[in-house]
Design an enzyme around this catalytic site. Structure first.
Site, mmCIF file in Angstrom:
data_model
loop_
_atom_site.group_PDB
_atom_site.id
_atom_site.type_symbol
_atom_site.label_atom_id
_atom_site.label_comp_id
_atom_site.label_asym_id
_atom_site.label_seq_id
_atom_site.Cartn_x
_atom_site.Cartn_y
_atom_site.Cartn_z
ATOM 1 N N GLY A 43 0.820 -1.212 0.000
ATOM 2 C CA GLY A 43 0.000 0.000 0.000
ATOM 3 C C GLY A 43 0.852 1.259 0.000
ATOM 4 N N ARG A 47 7.240 1.818 1.293
ATOM 5 C CA ARG A 47 7.519 0.381 1.439
ATOM 6 C C ARG A 47 8.015 -0.193 0.114
ATOM 7 N NH1 ARG A 47 6.745 -2.804 6.425
ATOM 8 N NH2 ARG A 47 6.170 -1.145 7.802
ATOM 9 N N ARG A 66 2.401 11.313 -8.583
ATOM 10 C CA ARG A 66 1.765 11.441 -7.265
ATOM 11 C C ARG A 66 2.581 10.763 -6.158
ATOM 12 N NH1 ARG A 66 -4.279 12.401 -7.195
ATOM 13 N NH2 ARG A 66 -4.666 13.226 -9.265
ATOM 14 N N ARG A 110 -0.307 -8.642 -3.801
ATOM 15 C CA ARG A 110 -0.420 -7.641 -2.727
ATOM 16 C C ARG A 110 0.349 -8.139 -1.512
ATOM 17 N NH1 ARG A 110 -2.084 -4.378 1.040
ATOM 18 N NH2 ARG A 110 -3.522 -5.034 2.665
ATOM 19 N N SER A 113 -0.482 -5.596 5.505
ATOM 20 C CA SER A 113 -0.813 -6.007 6.870
ATOM 21 C C SER A 113 -2.324 -6.151 6.992
ATOM 22 C CB SER A 113 -0.294 -4.986 7.878
ATOM 23 O OG SER A 113 -0.942 -3.754 7.653
ATOM 24 N N ASP A 227 -2.192 -6.186 13.958
ATOM 25 C CA ASP A 227 -2.945 -5.907 15.182
ATOM 26 C C ASP A 227 -4.102 -6.891 15.250
ATOM 27 O OD1 ASP A 227 -3.527 -4.006 12.846
ATOM 28 O OD2 ASP A 227 -5.403 -3.926 13.938
ATOM 29 N N ARG A 240 7.028 -5.290 13.364
ATOM 30 C CA ARG A 240 6.400 -5.110 12.047
ATOM 31 C C ARG A 240 7.449 -5.175 10.943
ATOM 32 N NH1 ARG A 240 2.680 -1.630 14.552
ATOM 33 N NH2 ARG A 240 3.911 0.229 14.133
HETATM 34 N N1 HPA Z 1 -8.533 -2.687 9.229
HETATM 35 C C1 HPA Z 1 -8.214 -2.659 7.939
HETATM 36 N N2 HPA Z 1 -7.004 -2.899 7.491
HETATM 37 C C2 HPA Z 1 -6.046 -3.194 8.379
HETATM 38 C C3 HPA Z 1 -6.317 -3.232 9.749
HETATM 39 C C4 HPA Z 1 -7.622 -2.966 10.180
HETATM 40 O O1 HPA Z 1 -7.932 -2.976 11.382
HETATM 41 N N3 HPA Z 1 -5.155 -3.537 10.380
HETATM 42 C C5 HPA Z 1 -4.217 -3.668 9.430
HETATM 43 N N4 HPA Z 1 -4.745 -3.458 8.232
#
Ligand code: HPA
Length: 260
Positions: A43, A47, A66, A110, A113, A227, A240
């Site tokens: 994303g 990165r 951009r 892709r 996280s 998370d 991470r």
């Molecule tokens: N929501 C959406 N995308 C994510 C989240 C989340 O809580 N954590 C990491 N990517």
């Protein structure tokens, strides 16, 4: 990350934005042939710069429109590109469509996280998304109002699973939910997704899978649990970084295995 970017600029890996160049597509300033057929899609564009600098050889920058940085290089002699997509299906769809439709990218990966939903999932686990549910309207808009089955390419899932095993990592395979909302006020959403067997939430996979199918490309999503939404546990910045590196290695080795 900013320090990394500045270092990359000085080492010539990242070019500062160019002005006035003709664009091959509305959002990508590359020439035909600038992208490899295999591409990693994080994303965050920084990165992408980090992956290019850390994992690839003979790297050149191929997009800066951009600041959505894109690079092409090689990994174990396999040409591979990496480019940011931004967050969410609408942003990612723009880049992925142009990459698949106009730049010949046929293996779209892709890397990102996710937030854990299933209690069977731990922090830092690696998830290979075999399919993606979504609350986004984009796939229905594309598919005449009907429900599109957003699924990963079986061969890539299999190769990535093998690459994870070879690295001593037991990847989880299963469903994710691609949400348009990072901040979702629906209090029943987590319970519902959990009840339906969804492992984790992220924001792009369902869009990626539909676009790949539309342009007869192959796609897969590999994620690490940053998370856990049930326990509110979070990984540290250091954790991470390490788990991100492990995941990128799985993705690159998976692409090599898939091509063999
Ligand atoms: N929501 C959406 N995308 C994510 C989240 C989340 O809580 N954590 C990491 N990517």
């Amino acid at each position: 990350m900013t320090v990394l970017l500045i270092a990359a600029v000085f080492r010539g890996i990242v070019r500062l934005p160019s002005k006035g160049a003709a664009l091959a597509t509305p959002h990508i300033s590359a020439e035909p042939g600038d992208f490899a057929e295999a591409i990693l899609l994080p994303g965050d564009p920084l990165r992408a710069a980090y992956i290019a600098e850390t994992f690839l050889e003979n790297v050149r920058q191929v997009n800066d429109v951009r600041n959505m940085l894109g690079f092409t290089g090689s990994y174990k002699d396999m040409p591979v590109s990496v480019m940011g997509t931004g967050m969410g299906i609408p942003s990612a769809s723009i880049y992925i469509t142009e990459l698949a439709r106009d730049f010949g990218c046929t293996r779209l990966v892709r890397v990102g996280s996710c937030g854990g939903i299933s209690q069977t999932l731990g922090l830092r686990d690696v998830v290979i998304a075999t399919g993606a549910c979504t609350d986004s309207a984009t796939n229905r808009a594309k598919y005449g109002g009907w429900d599109f089955a957003a699924t990963a390419d079986f061969g890539l899932v299999s190769a990535f699973n093998d690459a994870a095993s070879a690295a001593g990592i037991e990847a989880r395979t299963g469903l994710v939910h691609s949400s348009d909302l990072f901040y979702n006020p629906a209090t029943n959403a987590l319970d519902l997704w959990d009840k339906m067997g969804v492992l984790a939430v992220e924001m792009e996979a369902a869009g990626l899978y539909a676009i790949a199918s539309e342009f007869r490309a192959r796609a897969v999503t590999v994620l690490t649990v940053s998370d856990h939404l049930r326990t509110a546990a979070e990984t540290s910045a250091k954790e991470r970084e390490t788990t991100f590196d492990d995941m990128v290695r799985i993705a690159l080795d998976g692409l090599v295995l898939d091509a063999a």
